[in-house]
Design a protein around this motif. Structure first.
Motif, PDB file in Angstrom:
ATOM      1  N   ASP A 353     -29.147  30.809  14.976  1.00 20.91           N
ATOM      2  CA  ASP A 353     -28.081  29.818  15.159  1.00 20.91           C
ATOM      3  C   ASP A 353     -28.503  28.758  16.184  1.00 20.91           C
ATOM      4  O   ASP A 353     -28.359  27.549  15.957  1.00 20.91           O
ATOM      5  CB  ASP A 353     -26.812  30.535  15.611  1.00 20.91           C
ATOM      6  CG  ASP A 353     -25.580  29.635  15.529  1.00 20.91           C
ATOM      7  OD1 ASP A 353     -25.657  28.567  14.896  1.00 20.91           O
ATOM      8  OD2 ASP A 353     -24.537  30.013  16.086  1.00 20.91           O
ATOM      9  N   ASN A 364     -26.829  35.504   8.272  1.00 26.48           N
ATOM     10  CA  ASN A 364     -25.422  35.704   8.597  1.00 26.48           C
ATOM     11  C   ASN A 364     -24.799  36.706   7.635  1.00 26.48           C
ATOM     12  O   ASN A 364     -24.117  37.662   8.052  1.00 26.48           O
ATOM     13  CB  ASN A 364     -24.681  34.380   8.527  1.00 26.48           C
ATOM     14  CG  ASN A 364     -23.207  34.510   8.867  1.00 26.48           C
ATOM     15  OD1 ASN A 364     -22.425  34.971   8.057  1.00 26.48           O
ATOM     16  ND2 ASN A 364     -22.837  34.099  10.075  1.00 26.48           N
ATOM     17  N   LYS A 382     -16.198  38.338  13.159  1.00 20.79           N
ATOM     18  CA  LYS A 382     -16.668  37.266  14.053  1.00 20.79           C
ATOM     19  C   LYS A 382     -17.897  36.573  13.469  1.00 20.79           C
ATOM     20  O   LYS A 382     -18.006  35.341  13.481  1.00 20.79           O
ATOM     21  CB  LYS A 382     -16.998  37.828  15.435  1.00 20.79           C
ATOM     22  CG  LYS A 382     -15.798  38.234  16.265  1.00 20.79           C
ATOM     23  CD  LYS A 382     -16.242  38.837  17.595  1.00 20.79           C
ATOM     24  CE  LYS A 382     -15.061  39.356  18.400  1.00 20.79           C
ATOM     25  NZ  LYS A 382     -15.508  40.008  19.663  1.00 20.79           N
ATOM     26  N   ARG A 385     -16.850  34.457  10.418  1.00 27.75           N
ATOM     27  CA  ARG A 385     -16.150  33.222  10.805  1.00 27.75           C
ATOM     28  C   ARG A 385     -17.114  32.183  11.353  1.00 27.75           C
ATOM     29  O   ARG A 385     -16.927  30.981  11.126  1.00 27.75           O
ATOM     30  CB  ARG A 385     -15.045  33.540  11.807  1.00 27.75           C
ATOM     31  CG  ARG A 385     -13.835  34.242  11.180  1.00 27.75           C
ATOM     32  CD  ARG A 385     -12.670  34.342  12.123  1.00 27.75           C
ATOM     33  NE  ARG A 385     -11.530  35.008  11.507  1.00 27.75           N
ATOM     34  CZ  ARG A 385     -10.642  34.414  10.701  1.00 27.75           C
ATOM     35  NH1 ARG A 385     -10.767  33.124  10.415  1.00 27.75           N
ATOM     36  NH2 ARG A 385      -9.632  35.083  10.187  1.00 27.75           N
ATOM     37  N   ARG A 386     -18.141  32.639  12.076  1.00 27.49           N
ATOM     38  CA  ARG A 386     -19.167  31.694  12.542  1.00 27.49           C
ATOM     39  C   ARG A 386     -19.913  31.092  11.353  1.00 27.49           C
ATOM     40  O   ARG A 386     -20.153  29.878  11.299  1.00 27.49           O
ATOM     41  CB  ARG A 386     -20.146  32.409  13.484  1.00 27.49           C
ATOM     42  CG  ARG A 386     -21.313  31.564  13.954  1.00 27.49           C
ATOM     43  CD  ARG A 386     -20.865  30.323  14.680  1.00 27.49           C
ATOM     44  NE  ARG A 386     -21.992  29.471  15.052  1.00 27.49           N
ATOM     45  CZ  ARG A 386     -21.908  28.164  15.234  1.00 27.49           C
ATOM     46  NH1 ARG A 386     -20.751  27.530  15.064  1.00 27.49           N
ATOM     47  NH2 ARG A 386     -22.977  27.463  15.583  1.00 27.49           N
ATOM     48  N   LEU A 388     -18.706  30.799   8.336  1.00 27.61           N
ATOM     49  CA  LEU A 388     -17.746  29.961   7.622  1.00 27.61           C
ATOM     50  C   LEU A 388     -17.635  28.579   8.268  1.00 27.61           C
ATOM     51  O   LEU A 388     -17.543  27.561   7.564  1.00 27.61           O
ATOM     52  CB  LEU A 388     -16.381  30.648   7.610  1.00 27.61           C
ATOM     53  CG  LEU A 388     -15.262  29.955   6.831  1.00 27.61           C
ATOM     54  CD1 LEU A 388     -15.601  29.858   5.350  1.00 27.61           C
ATOM     55  CD2 LEU A 388     -13.943  30.719   7.020  1.00 27.61           C
ATOM     56  N   SER A 389     -17.682  28.544   9.587  1.00 27.01           N
ATOM     57  CA  SER A 389     -17.574  27.253  10.279  1.00 27.01           C
ATOM     58  C   SER A 389     -18.768  26.362   9.963  1.00 27.01           C
ATOM     59  O   SER A 389     -18.634  25.137   9.895  1.00 27.01           O
ATOM     60  CB  SER A 389     -17.466  27.472  11.794  1.00 27.01           C
ATOM     61  OG  SER A 389     -18.680  27.977  12.318  1.00 27.01           O
ATOM     62  N   ARG A 390     -19.932  26.954   9.770  1.00 26.46           N
ATOM     63  CA  ARG A 390     -21.120  26.169   9.424  1.00 26.46           C
ATOM     64  C   ARG A 390     -21.048  25.698   7.972  1.00 26.46           C
ATOM     65  O   ARG A 390     -21.402  24.567   7.653  1.00 26.46           O
ATOM     66  CB  ARG A 390     -22.389  26.990   9.650  1.00 26.46           C
ATOM     67  CG  ARG A 390     -22.711  27.210  11.129  1.00 26.46           C
ATOM     68  CD  ARG A 390     -23.873  28.180  11.288  1.00 26.46           C
ATOM     69  NE  ARG A 390     -25.100  27.663  10.691  1.00 26.46           N
ATOM     70  CZ  ARG A 390     -26.164  27.220  11.384  1.00 26.46           C
ATOM     71  NH1 ARG A 390     -26.123  27.204  12.710  1.00 26.46           N
ATOM     72  NH2 ARG A 390     -27.235  26.795  10.771  1.00 26.46           N
ATOM     73  N   SER A 392     -18.396  25.113   6.302  1.00 21.78           N
ATOM     74  CA  SER A 392     -17.309  24.133   6.165  1.00 21.78           C
ATOM     75  C   SER A 392     -17.802  22.705   6.333  1.00 21.78           C
ATOM     76  O   SER A 392     -17.139  21.747   5.908  1.00 21.78           O
ATOM     77  CB  SER A 392     -16.199  24.428   7.176  1.00 21.78           C
ATOM     78  OG  SER A 392     -15.624  25.686   6.898  1.00 21.78           O
ATOM     79  N   THR A 393     -18.966  22.504   6.937  1.00 21.77           N
ATOM     80  CA  THR A 393     -19.515  21.153   7.120  1.00 21.77           C
ATOM     81  C   THR A 393     -20.299  20.696   5.896  1.00 21.77           C
ATOM     82  O   THR A 393     -20.677  19.534   5.800  1.00 21.77           O
ATOM     83  CB  THR A 393     -20.434  21.120   8.352  1.00 21.77           C
ATOM     84  OG1 THR A 393     -21.536  22.015   8.145  1.00 21.77           O
ATOM     85  CG2 THR A 393     -19.678  21.551   9.607  1.00 21.77           C
ATOM     86  N   ARG A 401     -17.473  29.251   0.485  1.00 25.98           N
ATOM     87  CA  ARG A 401     -16.384  29.523   1.435  1.00 25.98           C
ATOM     88  C   ARG A 401     -15.424  30.577   0.881  1.00 25.98           C
ATOM     89  O   ARG A 401     -14.904  31.419   1.629  1.00 25.98           O
ATOM     90  CB  ARG A 401     -15.625  28.221   1.742  1.00 25.98           C
ATOM     91  CG  ARG A 401     -16.426  27.244   2.595  1.00 25.98           C
ATOM     92  CD  ARG A 401     -15.519  26.229   3.277  1.00 25.98           C
ATOM     93  NE  ARG A 401     -14.879  25.311   2.346  1.00 25.98           N
ATOM     94  CZ  ARG A 401     -15.419  24.179   1.913  1.00 25.98           C
ATOM     95  NH1 ARG A 401     -16.629  23.817   2.342  1.00 25.98           N
ATOM     96  NH2 ARG A 401     -14.770  23.395   1.072  1.00 25.98           N
ATOM     97  N   TRP A 405     -14.233  34.054   2.729  1.00 20.57           N
ATOM     98  CA  TRP A 405     -12.844  34.466   2.948  1.00 20.57           C
ATOM     99  C   TRP A 405     -12.584  35.841   2.336  1.00 20.57           C
ATOM    100  O   TRP A 405     -11.836  36.653   2.894  1.00 20.57           O
ATOM    101  CB  TRP A 405     -11.884  33.430   2.353  1.00 20.57           C
ATOM    102  CG  TRP A 405     -11.635  32.262   3.262  1.00 20.57           C
ATOM    103  CD1 TRP A 405     -11.988  30.967   3.054  1.00 20.57           C
ATOM    104  CD2 TRP A 405     -10.973  32.307   4.534  1.00 20.57           C
ATOM    105  NE1 TRP A 405     -11.605  30.180   4.108  1.00 20.57           N
ATOM    106  CE2 TRP A 405     -10.969  30.974   5.036  1.00 20.57           C
ATOM    107  CE3 TRP A 405     -10.398  33.314   5.294  1.00 20.57           C
ATOM    108  CZ2 TRP A 405     -10.405  30.647   6.257  1.00 20.57           C
ATOM    109  CZ3 TRP A 405      -9.833  32.998   6.518  1.00 20.57           C
ATOM    110  CH2 TRP A 405      -9.839  31.682   6.991  1.00 20.57           C
TER     111      TRP A 405
END
Length: 666
Positions: A353, A364, A382, A385-386, A388-390, A392-393, A401, A405
């Motif tokens: 990361d 991941n 956790k 979710r990390r 997923l945040s990447r 999402s961009t 995604r 989920w």
């Protein structure tokens, strides 16, 4: 885990003292008669038996003084005296008594002549007017010394109904089956022993040994919370058993409870500062769960010179100190050699990361999967979710995604966060455009609505009904059948299970659950047929065996079949309280009250061990005691049953209570 099984030696001191007053010359000199060719006139044959007992006592006393050679000589002399005694008996047409045969068997056992020990124990058994606890335990010891643990267990089990609350019997059975690695069988007897100790023998010598054994067995059988409870009972007395303290830390680690895991590891470090394993495991815990304080702890390890020149602690220390040169390849190499370790995977993922490795997404997903498999559900969430945040961009990454989920939902389900899991599943459904994936996610949502405290069966039915229109899959009919069953719509439930069977006629689960719905509709022939089909398709379907056997017992039909079915179910799952209850009930119907009590007490103790009390089991116990003409115990269990009822009153039970109260008062 356990040392070799030992039971107390029994030298029959009470008999020995009976013979101390024996007169060797019972008559006047002029009238002496010769009882045995091996003895002088006037000396009774019992002289030899008395001397044999004296020598046996001397043999045990020499053992206590740690004089094995003297002990051996005493037991050999005892054998010789008993041989003479038995010859004297033979001269007058008599055979060895149960007591003399048992004494000889014990001599041969102590001398290691196991075949002769068994032969004499069999003579004692044939001569004994009733089954003797000491003799049964003696035969058990012989079988254990012969290495015949299955036969040793058989000796005890065949007589257990006569001594159902005997701690020695239950402890030996628990221990023997532990040695045989029959964990479910072992936990049955240790749980029953714990039940006896709590109610009858609170100062038992087996109390803490039993707690430790139950801790180990529940750990092996994946009942971690019960294992913790039992281990804590043990450590309340044995505070310095490092093995058990470390096992407690491992269990809390598996449960994802790092706080309590750290607590036990720190106890080990405090009690045994030189312990390396606990210090290193604690380092991994700090790294995964307490990153802010991890550098401080690793500094302590450096000060204590407990950081080796290689291995996971060395690599984590490098990571925390910011020394990244060559760290990626070393972590990957370590993971390859130790695929089951989670901390190096987390370290590699965080390194990926920070350094923006191109394979971060794959790392991941892989690390989250390992965390999930090792029950670190919070850690897995956790990580996801990390990731997923990447994602999402990125553009056009809805399917990716959606998958994240779905995985997050699985973590939340395992944590019992049902509403959160539902919301995550809905997110996944909204993001996907793939038809098959949508079906899978809708099925999952319908399943979640049936779980935990949600109990939204109608919503589940609605979702599945819409899905079935597009995809009439047997699993969809099956789940809707379960939802209808929970709604007490048994006809609809039967219909859906029937549709599932039409589409997949070899799936035994569908027949079993249709049988349960038929039973609610009081259609016994159909229930019986489906349960028999379940067993035909799956010869290990213990749930169907138990169900059918219990129905036969309730209807008082096919007693032999009921007994056979329930014994099969119990042999497959001996630690299942429902199966033990059913078998006890069948034995009650056959008027075999002692064996019925044995199995019903097993059922009650197993249920308590699992954290619940079943009013049906208590009522059955009351019925058996009533049949045994013991109204006091019957009333106790009837009232206990009544106190555990959660639904409306059981009128039959109330009538029984009034009847027994009247009987006692009169």
């Amino acid at each position: 885990m356990f040392q070799a099984i030992k039971t107390p030696n029994r030298p029959f001191l009470f008999v020995f003292f009976c013979f101390l007053s024996l007169s060797l010359f019972a008559t006047e000199p002029g009238t002496r008669t010769k009882e045995c060719s091996l003895l002088e006139p006037g000396v009774p044959a019992d002289f030899f038996f008395s001397r044999a007992l004296r020598e046996q006592v001397d043999g045990f006393q020499a053992l206590q003084r740690r004089k094995p050679e003297d002990s051996k000589l005493s037991f050999e002399r005892s054998v010789s005296f008993l041989d003479s005694y038995h010859l004297c008996l033979k001269e007058v047409g008599k055979e060895p008594s149960a007591l003399s045969a048992e004494t000889q068997s014990l001599n041969y056992l102590e001398l290691g002549s196991l075949d002769k020990a068994w032969e004499w124990s069999e003579v004692a058994t044939r001569k004994s007017p009733s089954e003797s606890k000491d003799l049964i335990l003696l035969q058990t010891r012989i079988r254990i010394r012969q290495g015949e643990l299955a036969k040793a267990s058989d000796v005890l089990e065949s007589s257990l109904h006569l001594f159902p609350n005997d701690p020695d019997f239950l402890y030996l059975l628990g221990n023997i089956n532990f040695e045989r690695k029959l964990w479910n069988q072992s936990i049955l007897y240790y749980t029953a022993l714990s039940f006896v100790i709590e109610r009858r023998d609170t100062h038992s010598k087996y109390k803490f040994l039993t707690a430790k054994a139950l801790g180990e067995l529940n750990y092996k059988l994946d009942h971690p919370k019960i294992a913790i409870k039992r281990y804590q009972e043990y450590t309340a007395f044995y505070k310095n058993d490092m093995e058990v303290l470390f096992r407690l830390a491992q269990i809390y680690f598996v449960l994802g409870d790092f706080k309590h895991c750290r607590m036990y590891l720190e106890q080990i470090r405090e009690k045994n500062p030189r312990d390396i394993d606990a210090s290193h495991m604690l380092g991994e815990i700090y790294f995964m769960d307490s990153r802010d304080t991890a550098p401080i702890y690793f500094a302590t390890l450096r000060k204590e010179k407990k950081i080796p020149k290689e291995g996971i602690i060395y690599l984590l220390d490098r990571f925390l100190s910011g020394s990244k040169t060559g760290l990626e390849s070393k972590l990957k190499s370590y993971i390859q050699d130790n695929p089951g370790r989670l901390s190096p995977r987390i370290a590699l993922l965080e390194l990926a990361d920070k350094e923006n490795f191109p394979d971060y997404d794959a790392l991941n997903s892989e690390t989250a999967q390992y965390a999930y498999e090792y029950r670190q559900y919070l850690t897995a969430e956790k990580i996801l979710r990390r990731g997923l945040s990447r994602i999402s961009t990125k553009e056009n990454a809805e399917e990716e995604r959606s998958l994240f989920w779905e995985k997050i939902s699985s973590c939340q389900e395992m944590l019992g966060q049902w509403n959160h899991s539902v919301m995550a599943t809905k997110e996944a459904i909204n993001l996907t455009k793939e038809t098959e994936k949508s079906f899978r996610l809708r099925f999952r949502l319908a399943y979640l609505f049936l779980q935990g405290n949600l109990k939204k069966e109608s919503l589940s039915v609605t979702i599945l009904s819409e899905t079935i229109k597009e995809n009439p899959n047997p699993t969809h009919y099956y789940l809707r059948g379960l939802a209808y069953f929970q709604l007490a719509k048994y006809k609809e439930s039967v219909s859906d299970f029937s549709e599932a069977i039409t589409l997949d006629p070899k799936n035994y689960n569908y027949y079993f659950y249709r049988a349960t719905a038929f039973d609610k509709l009081k259609q016994f022939p159909e229930t019986e047929s489906d349960l028999k089909t379940t067993i035909t398709l799956n010869p290990n379907a213990s749930n169907a065996m138990n169900y059918l056997g219990y129905l036969y017992a309730e209807k008082n039909i096919n007693p032999d079949d009921a007994n056979k079915l329930l014994n099969q179910a119990v042999s497959l799952e001996p630690d299942n309280p429902a199966y033990q209850d059913s078998l006890g009930w069948v034995l009650y119907r056959k008027k075999d009250y002692n064996r019925a009590l044995l199995h019903l007490n097993f059922a009650a103790s197993l249920a308590l061990e699992r954290g619940f009390e079943d009013p049906v089991i208590y009522e059955h116990l009351g019925d058996v005691y009533l049949a045994k003409k013991d109204p006091v115990n019957a009333l106790q269990f009837f009232k206990l049953s009544e106190s555990k009822l959660k639904s409306e009153l059981n009128k039959d039970l109330v009538a029984k209570i009034k009847k027994v109260e009247k009987e006692i008062s009169e």
